[in-house]
Design a protein around this motif. Structure first.
Motif, PDB file in Angstrom:
ATOM      1  N   PHE A 315      48.772  48.172  53.273  1.00  0.00           N
ATOM      2  CA  PHE A 315      48.021  48.436  52.050  1.00  0.00           C
ATOM      3  C   PHE A 315      48.113  47.213  51.147  1.00  0.00           C
ATOM      4  O   PHE A 315      49.180  46.616  51.022  1.00  0.00           O
ATOM      5  CB  PHE A 315      48.620  49.618  51.270  1.00  0.00           C
ATOM      6  N   ASP A 316      47.007  46.858  50.498  1.00  0.00           N
ATOM      7  CA  ASP A 316      47.071  45.971  49.342  1.00  0.00           C
ATOM      8  C   ASP A 316      46.188  46.619  48.284  1.00  0.00           C
ATOM      9  O   ASP A 316      44.963  46.542  48.345  1.00  0.00           O
ATOM     10  CB  ASP A 316      46.566  44.561  49.655  1.00  0.00           C
ATOM     11  N   VAL A 317      46.796  47.293  47.331  1.00  0.00           N
ATOM     12  CA  VAL A 317      46.041  48.164  46.429  1.00  0.00           C
ATOM     13  C   VAL A 317      46.171  47.812  44.948  1.00  0.00           C
ATOM     14  O   VAL A 317      45.465  48.399  44.127  1.00  0.00           O
ATOM     15  CB  VAL A 317      46.453  49.647  46.631  1.00  0.00           C
ATOM     16  N   LEU A 318      47.053  46.878  44.591  1.00  0.00           N
ATOM     17  CA  LEU A 318      47.221  46.558  43.172  1.00  0.00           C
ATOM     18  C   LEU A 318      46.092  45.644  42.690  1.00  0.00           C
ATOM     19  O   LEU A 318      45.753  44.661  43.354  1.00  0.00           O
ATOM     20  CB  LEU A 318      48.568  45.886  42.934  1.00  0.00           C
ATOM     21  N   GLY A 319      45.515  45.968  41.529  1.00  0.00           N
ATOM     22  CA  GLY A 319      44.466  45.130  40.961  1.00  0.00           C
ATOM     23  C   GLY A 319      45.046  43.835  40.402  1.00  0.00           C
ATOM     24  O   GLY A 319      46.091  43.838  39.763  1.00  0.00           O
ATOM     25  N   ARG A 320      44.356  42.732  40.688  1.00  0.00           N
ATOM     26  CA  ARG A 320      44.779  41.428  40.164  1.00  0.00           C
ATOM     27  C   ARG A 320      43.543  40.633  39.755  1.00  0.00           C
ATOM     28  O   ARG A 320      42.443  40.875  40.246  1.00  0.00           O
ATOM     29  CB  ARG A 320      45.584  40.662  41.232  1.00  0.00           C
ATOM     30  N   LYS A 321      43.743  39.654  38.889  1.00  0.00           N
ATOM     31  CA  LYS A 321      42.608  38.943  38.295  1.00  0.00           C
ATOM     32  C   LYS A 321      41.762  38.192  39.315  1.00  0.00           C
ATOM     33  O   LYS A 321      40.554  38.083  39.162  1.00  0.00           O
ATOM     34  CB  LYS A 321      43.106  37.975  37.210  1.00  0.00           C
ATOM     35  N   THR A 322      42.387  37.623  40.348  1.00  0.00           N
ATOM     36  CA  THR A 322      41.629  36.804  41.293  1.00  0.00           C
ATOM     37  C   THR A 322      41.336  37.551  42.602  1.00  0.00           C
ATOM     38  O   THR A 322      40.981  36.937  43.600  1.00  0.00           O
ATOM     39  CB  THR A 322      42.387  35.499  41.617  1.00  0.00           C
ATOM     40  N   LYS A 323      41.497  38.860  42.554  1.00  0.00           N
ATOM     41  CA  LYS A 323      41.271  39.672  43.744  1.00  0.00           C
ATOM     42  C   LYS A 323      39.810  40.107  43.802  1.00  0.00           C
ATOM     43  O   LYS A 323      39.187  40.370  42.774  1.00  0.00           O
ATOM     44  CB  LYS A 323      42.183  40.903  43.688  1.00  0.00           C
ATOM     45  N   ARG A 324      39.264  40.175  45.006  1.00  0.00           N
ATOM     46  CA  ARG A 324      37.892  40.639  45.162  1.00  0.00           C
ATOM     47  C   ARG A 324      37.763  42.070  44.641  1.00  0.00           C
ATOM     48  O   ARG A 324      38.674  42.886  44.786  1.00  0.00           O
ATOM     49  CB  ARG A 324      37.494  40.593  46.638  1.00  0.00           C
ATOM     50  N   ALA A 325      36.617  42.385  44.053  1.00  0.00           N
ATOM     51  CA  ALA A 325      36.375  43.741  43.566  1.00  0.00           C
ATOM     52  C   ALA A 325      36.156  44.693  44.738  1.00  0.00           C
ATOM     53  O   ALA A 325      35.860  44.284  45.854  1.00  0.00           O
ATOM     54  CB  ALA A 325      35.147  43.746  42.650  1.00  0.00           C
ATOM     55  N   GLY A 326      36.313  45.993  44.461  1.00  0.00           N
ATOM     56  CA  GLY A 326      35.993  47.012  45.457  1.00  0.00           C
ATOM     57  C   GLY A 326      37.172  47.415  46.323  1.00  0.00           C
ATOM     58  O   GLY A 326      38.332  47.087  46.043  1.00  0.00           O
ATOM     59  N   GLY A 327      36.857  48.142  47.368  1.00  0.00           N
ATOM     60  CA  GLY A 327      37.882  48.616  48.290  1.00  0.00           C
ATOM     61  C   GLY A 327      37.279  48.900  49.648  1.00  0.00           C
ATOM     62  O   GLY A 327      36.082  49.159  49.762  1.00  0.00           O
ATOM     63  N   TYR A 328      38.108  48.832  50.675  1.00  0.00           N
ATOM     64  CA  TYR A 328      37.609  49.088  52.023  1.00  0.00           C
ATOM     65  C   TYR A 328      38.772  49.335  52.977  1.00  0.00           C
ATOM     66  O   TYR A 328      39.934  49.049  52.667  1.00  0.00           O
ATOM     67  CB  TYR A 328      36.765  47.916  52.538  1.00  0.00           C
ATOM     68  N   MET A 329      38.435  49.853  54.157  1.00  0.00           N
ATOM     69  CA  MET A 329      39.364  49.905  55.278  1.00  0.00           C
ATOM     70  C   MET A 329      38.808  48.980  56.351  1.00  0.00           C
ATOM     71  O   MET A 329      37.608  48.969  56.606  1.00  0.00           O
ATOM     72  CB  MET A 329      39.472  51.323  55.835  1.00  0.00           C
ATOM     73  N   THR A 330      39.666  48.196  56.950  1.00  0.00           N
ATOM     74  CA  THR A 330      39.258  47.389  58.089  1.00  0.00           C
ATOM     75  C   THR A 330      40.298  47.574  59.196  1.00  0.00           C
ATOM     76  O   THR A 330      41.263  48.322  59.024  1.00  0.00           O
ATOM     77  CB  THR A 330      39.079  45.908  57.697  1.00  0.00           C
TER      78      THR A 330
END
Length: 557
Positions: A315-330
């Protein structure tokens, strides 16, 4: 293996091409179906490795879009991905035309061969430069959105971190937040228009090069729509307009009264209670621990799945300033490991990650045990049932996440799920209009969006907001840029998930058995066939939508 420990090296596509050519040579020289399938298993190993390394690079770039190393890797795969896809297509053509096709079809399944046929119709070597350009354009859009810097309440926020203020219980706070959101998009409107205009022209040119009238036929092939087409989707949308839009408008009216407002504004769209929407209690770590408890209690299969995800830090679920928006499973094939990417922001959406994305991941975990890789090649209309239905199966455990407001969350979730369907169909119809009329100007596209909003969401009122009021809302919907024609899959799936909601309230164990069977079937059958096997009504059937609405009326009364 933990995600952070997974080794990465750039794929050597020169060597990959040599290996693939060798496999094709061995395939041609094989003297039986058994020998050809043995070669095909080597193909699995090769493509699993390539896919895993490319996926690791993409995830690590999404986690930090300012990381220069993985930005370059991302660009490299955007360039080389279409070349690799063309190699895969050349191999699959041999599989499709094999003299031992009947044996191979028995091993792999007829759906896989139908999908190969669609792949042949949707790809050609001459398209590679256009596909590379398309990848660059979507990357430009994603970087623009991810790089949003919005000053709000003394903080610098991106769009994901602004989200809690957009649904704040204080109407003045959310009005200011929406104003800042609108200002960001308005300031970037010209660039957003230009990117999309280039994408539409690019995709149209790809379609024309393959001999199609416009992008729609090509887009349907690329979405693996192997048992239905444009006519069925149009009929589905017609049913939604006739039955679901009036129902959704009743829900919006109920919500207006609950909020004590004379009239709903666009700033109230996703607000359900005067004291604010239910928010999860506890830290992100506590939310993850509650998720683990829930999945351990739900079933032996989900226990095994979630424990695996937690142990391997997938999991990488914490919001951060330089993180891509949105969410997904791959999915990482070598490790038979799903991976979930998200942006926690303190709203109920954090819990939706634990249900929705984990629904995808659970099915991926199960299908990863299937040695036939093609069985995991499910259409999105099927994949989204796994996620959206899991949201409903998880309802019994909502007190873990929301405490005393658990029932409010459950009520909100049902209303939100139902109200989404008209919006999703609107996004789909908008894209059909755009790709059938690629010559439309930016202003004409926005005019089309306004007209559709009046049909699908007649209650909507943008007040004096010039950007959204003049048809700009769609530019914040990343699927329209990144994944053309995807959005209707959510709507088709939601109609099936709502059927599961009705079934589980009558007999939870029987509904779960049906859902587990659906996950295990993967892509071993066509979408409509799978629905029959698990006793769900097809959304394309006349009367399906009317029947769902009649059952939901009982809940909202």
């Amino acid at each position: 293996m933990k995600f952070q420990d997974m080794p990465y090296e750039r794929v050597d596509f020169i060597q990959v091409e040599k290996d693939m050519r060798q496999l094709m040579k061995e395939f041609d020289e094989a003297a039986s179906g058994e020998e050809q399938f043995a070669v095909h298993e080597k193909y699995y190993a090769l493509t699993d490795r390539v896919s895993t390394l490319m996926t690791i690079a993409h995830i690590r770039f999404d986690i930090d879009t300012s990381d220069k190393f993985y930005e370059e890797e991302h660009k490299f795969y955007d360039e080389q991905g279409p070349v690799f896809s063309n190699l895969v297509l050349a191999y699959q053509k041999k599989l499709y035309e094999s003299p031992y096709r009947s044996y191979l079809e028995e091993k792999i399944g007829p759906v896989a061969f139908k999908n190969m046929e669609l792949a042949q119709k949707s790809m050609s070597e001459e398209l590679i430069p256009l596909m590379q350009e398309e990848n660059n354009l979507t990357m430009e859009y994603n970087k623009l959105i991810a790089g949003a810097k919005i000053l709000f309440g003394g903080k610098e926020l991106n769009l994901s971190l602004l989200r809690p203020y957009l649904i704040h219980s204080d109407r003045e706070v959310r009005a200011k937040a929406w104003k800042e959101m609108s200002a960001f998009f308005s300031a970037n409107e010209q660039q957003l228009d230009e990117i999309y205009d280039k994408l539409v022209k690019n995709r149209t040119e790809q379609a024309k090069m393959l001999g199609y009238e416009n992008y729609l036929e090509l887009g349907y092939y690329r979405m693996n729509r192997n048992c239905y087409g444009k006519e069925e989707v149009e009929a589905f949308r017609k049913q939604i307009k006739e039955y679901f839009v009036p129902f959704a408008e009743k829900l919006h009216e109920r919500r207006r009264a609950r909020l004590g407002l004379e009239k709903l504004s666009y700033i109230d769209e996703q607000v359900y209670f005067q004291n604010g929407n239910p928010a999860p209690i506890g830290t992100p770590e506590e939310i993850m621990a509650a998720g683990q408890k829930m999945y351990r209690e739900l079933s032996p299969e989900t226990k095994e799945f979630f424990d695996f995800m937690m142990e391997n830090q997938l999991f990488d679920v914490l919001g951060r300033k330089t993180k891509r928006a949105g969410g997904y499973m791959t999915y990482l094939p070598i490790y038979q490991a799903p991976f979930i990417f998200a942006n926690f922001n303190g709203t109920s959406g954090d819990v939706d990650v634990i249900t929705h994305e984990c629904g995808h991941a659970f099915q991926g975990y199960l299908s990863g045990k299937d040695p036939i890789r093609e069985h995991s090649d499910i259409g999105m209309e099927t994949a989204e049932i796994h996620s959206m239905a899991m949201e409903f199966f998880a309802e019994k455990w909502m007190p873990l996440f929301f405490g005393e407001r658990a029932q409010e969350y459950i009520d909100m979730h049902l209303e939100d799920a139902a109200a989404f369907i008209p919006y999703g169909c609107m996004v789909d119809e908008f894209q059909h209009i755009v790709y059938e009329n690629p010559q439309l100007t930016s202003a004409q596209r926005k005019a089309a969006w306004i007209r559709l909003e009046q049909e699908y969401k007649p209650h909507l009122d943008y007040g004096d907001d010039a950007y959204f009021g003049e048809g700009g809302f769609w530019q914040k919907q990343l699927h329209i840029y990144n994944y053309p024609l995807y959005y209707i899959d959510y709507c088709l799936a939601q109609t099936c998930a709502l059927q599961y909601k009705v079934k589980m309230d009558a007999d939870f164990e029987a509904a779960w058995a049906s859902y587990l069977k659906l996950c295990m079937l993967s892509a071993s059958d066509y979408y409509t066939g799978i629905l029959r096997e698990v006793n769900l009504d097809s959304p394309f059937e006349t009367g399906c939508i009317k029947n769902i609405v009649e059952k939901l009326e009982k809940y909202v009364k």
